[in-house]
Design a protein around this motif. Structure first.
Motif, PDB file in Angstrom:
ATOM      1  N   VAL A 108       0.993  -1.094   0.144  1.00 22.27           N
ATOM      2  CA  VAL A 108      -0.075  -0.098   0.007  1.00 22.27           C
ATOM      3  C   VAL A 108       1.079   1.341   0.039  1.00 22.27           C
ATOM      4  O   VAL A 108       2.010   1.404   0.906  1.00 22.27           O
TER       5      VAL A 108
ATOM      6  N   LEU B 228       0.824   4.715   0.750  1.00 21.44           N
ATOM      7  CA  LEU B 228       0.043   5.674   2.477  1.00 21.44           C
ATOM      8  C   LEU B 228      -0.611   6.647   1.293  1.00 21.44           C
ATOM      9  O   LEU B 228      -1.447   7.203   1.867  1.00 21.44           O
TER      10      LEU B 228
ATOM     11  N   GLY C 299      -4.911   6.126   2.081  1.00 21.78           N
ATOM     12  CA  GLY C 299      -4.758   4.719   1.841  1.00 21.78           C
ATOM     13  C   GLY C 299      -3.329   3.970   3.658  1.00 21.78           C
ATOM     14  O   GLY C 299      -3.422   2.827   3.757  1.00 21.78           O
ATOM     15  N   THR C 300      -3.437   5.567   4.355  1.00 22.45           N
ATOM     16  CA  THR C 300      -2.862   4.461   5.746  1.00 22.45           C
ATOM     17  C   THR C 300      -4.216   4.372   6.517  1.00 22.45           C
ATOM     18  O   THR C 300      -3.693   3.393   7.249  1.00 22.45           O
TER      19      THR C 300
ATOM     20  N   ALA D  30      -4.667   0.869   4.859  1.00 22.91           N
ATOM     21  CA  ALA D  30      -3.594   0.051   5.594  1.00 22.91           C
ATOM     22  C   ALA D  30      -3.900  -0.731   6.743  1.00 22.91           C
ATOM     23  O   ALA D  30      -3.600  -2.518   7.712  1.00 22.91           O
TER      24      ALA D  30
ATOM     25  N   ARG E  26      -4.608  -4.600   8.273  1.00 25.19           N
ATOM     26  CA  ARG E  26      -4.082  -4.942   9.005  1.00 25.19           C
ATOM     27  C   ARG E  26      -5.166  -5.662  10.089  1.00 25.19           C
ATOM     28  O   ARG E  26      -4.667  -7.336  10.398  1.00 25.19           O
TER      29      ARG E  26
ATOM     30  N   VAL F 272       0.542  -6.016   5.925  1.00 25.37           N
ATOM     31  CA  VAL F 272       1.322  -4.532   4.776  1.00 25.37           C
ATOM     32  C   VAL F 272       2.091  -5.007   4.663  1.00 25.37           C
ATOM     33  O   VAL F 272       2.947  -3.886   5.736  1.00 25.37           O
TER      34      VAL F 272
ATOM     35  N   ALA G 293       3.997  -1.139   3.506  1.00 26.73           N
ATOM     36  CA  ALA G 293       4.012   0.192   3.329  1.00 26.73           C
ATOM     37  C   ALA G 293       4.459   0.680   2.574  1.00 26.73           C
ATOM     38  O   ALA G 293       5.748   0.725   3.075  1.00 26.73           O
TER      39      ALA G 293
ATOM     40  N   ALA H  88       2.020  -0.934   9.234  1.00 27.83           N
ATOM     41  CA  ALA H  88       2.408  -1.902   8.711  1.00 27.83           C
ATOM     42  C   ALA H  88       3.016  -3.069   9.116  1.00 27.83           C
ATOM     43  O   ALA H  88       3.554  -2.835  10.586  1.00 27.83           O
TER      44      ALA H  88
ATOM     45  N   TYR I 294       7.827  -1.781   6.545  1.00 23.67           N
ATOM     46  CA  TYR I 294       7.866  -0.280   5.885  1.00 23.67           C
ATOM     47  C   TYR I 294       9.224  -0.365   5.351  1.00 23.67           C
ATOM     48  O   TYR I 294      10.307  -0.599   5.298  1.00 23.67           O
TER      49      TYR I 294
END
Length: 246
Positions: free
Chosen positions: A185, A187, A194-195, A198, A202, A208, A210, A221, A224
């Motif tokens: 994703v 974000l 998108g945040t 995510a 989860r 996820v 991110a 996420a 990252y």
């Protein structure tokens, strides 16, 4: 069995594609296939990237030493371990440890420059064991930039994943109903929504990865990647979450 090979490169970002080409050539000469070849390429790519971008080095060397059902890779430079590392935490050595079976690091210091990383990657494709087809894991890719999303989707597809690309959070919320194995994703998709997606993914049990210019909170996420994220790093994060070490 082929003999040990070493090649030195200027420690500049432009050398990284040459280093990967060198490793691909050696993998082909050794008869490595599939996941074995990808593991070796990821191991060298990550160590070489650290040497070029974070060690302040002038040269980086790659040594390929075939072993029985394994390859010993040595990546060395004349720089200082951790030099120039910014506030954003790179995957760095944790990614390398996730790919290789054994890793040894002799960090360069200001008083003693020269970092040496040795990674042992066990391989089996040379043993004549046939590659068996495996079911493709479903990956949901959420990226508001259609062009970059399509490029990453094609890359992950060639690496054996079934990829669904959506460019809005609304489309992602519909696509998640098909229960993908993992979601990648961006974000900032849909103006930062998108945040929120995510976190919801989860919560529903979908891991996820991110991708963002700003590191998210821990609950957003499972992994990252700083943006822009190299496709090899995305691949490594996806593989690590879908096939974690026991």
């Amino acid at each position: 069995m082929m003999s040990e090979r070493t090649r030195w490169f200027p420690a500049v970002p432009g050398s990284l594609p040459e280093i990967r080409d060198f490793v691909r050539e050696l993998a082909g000469e050794s008869g490595l296939r599939g996941d074995d070849a990808r593991d070796v390429l990821l191991a060298v790519s990550e160590a070489a990237d650290n040497a070029v971008r974070r060690a302040g080095a002038s040269v980086v060397g790659v040594t390929w030493e075939p072993r029985d059902h394994a390859v010993l890779l040595t990546i060395e430079d004349d720089g200082v371990f951790g030099h120039g590392t910014g506030a954003v935490r790179a995957l760095g050595l944790p990614l390398l440890f996730g790919v290789a079976d054994e890793v040894q690091v002799r960090p360069g210091r200001p008083t003693w420059p020269g970092t040496v990383v040795r990674a042992l990657v066990r391989v089996w494709s040379r043993a004549g064991v046939p590659d068996l087809p495996a079911p493709r894991s479903k990956v949901l890719l959420v990226d508001g930039d259609r062009l970059s999303g399509q490029a990453l989707a094609v890359f992950l597809h060639t690496e054996g994943y079934e990829v669904s690309l959506v460019t809005t959070v609304a489309a992602a919320q519909e696509a998640i109903q098909s229960r993908p194995a993992l979601a990648v994703v961006d974000l900032l998709t849909s103006h930062g929504e998108g945040t929120r997606f995510a976190v919801a993914a989860r919560t529903s049990g979908v891991p996820v990865v991110a991708v963002s210019a700003i590191e998210p909170a821990a609950h957003v996420a499972d992994a990252y990647l700083a943006k822009p994220a190299h496709p090899l790093r995305v691949l490594a994060a996806v593989r690590d979450l879908l096939s974690p070490d026991p």
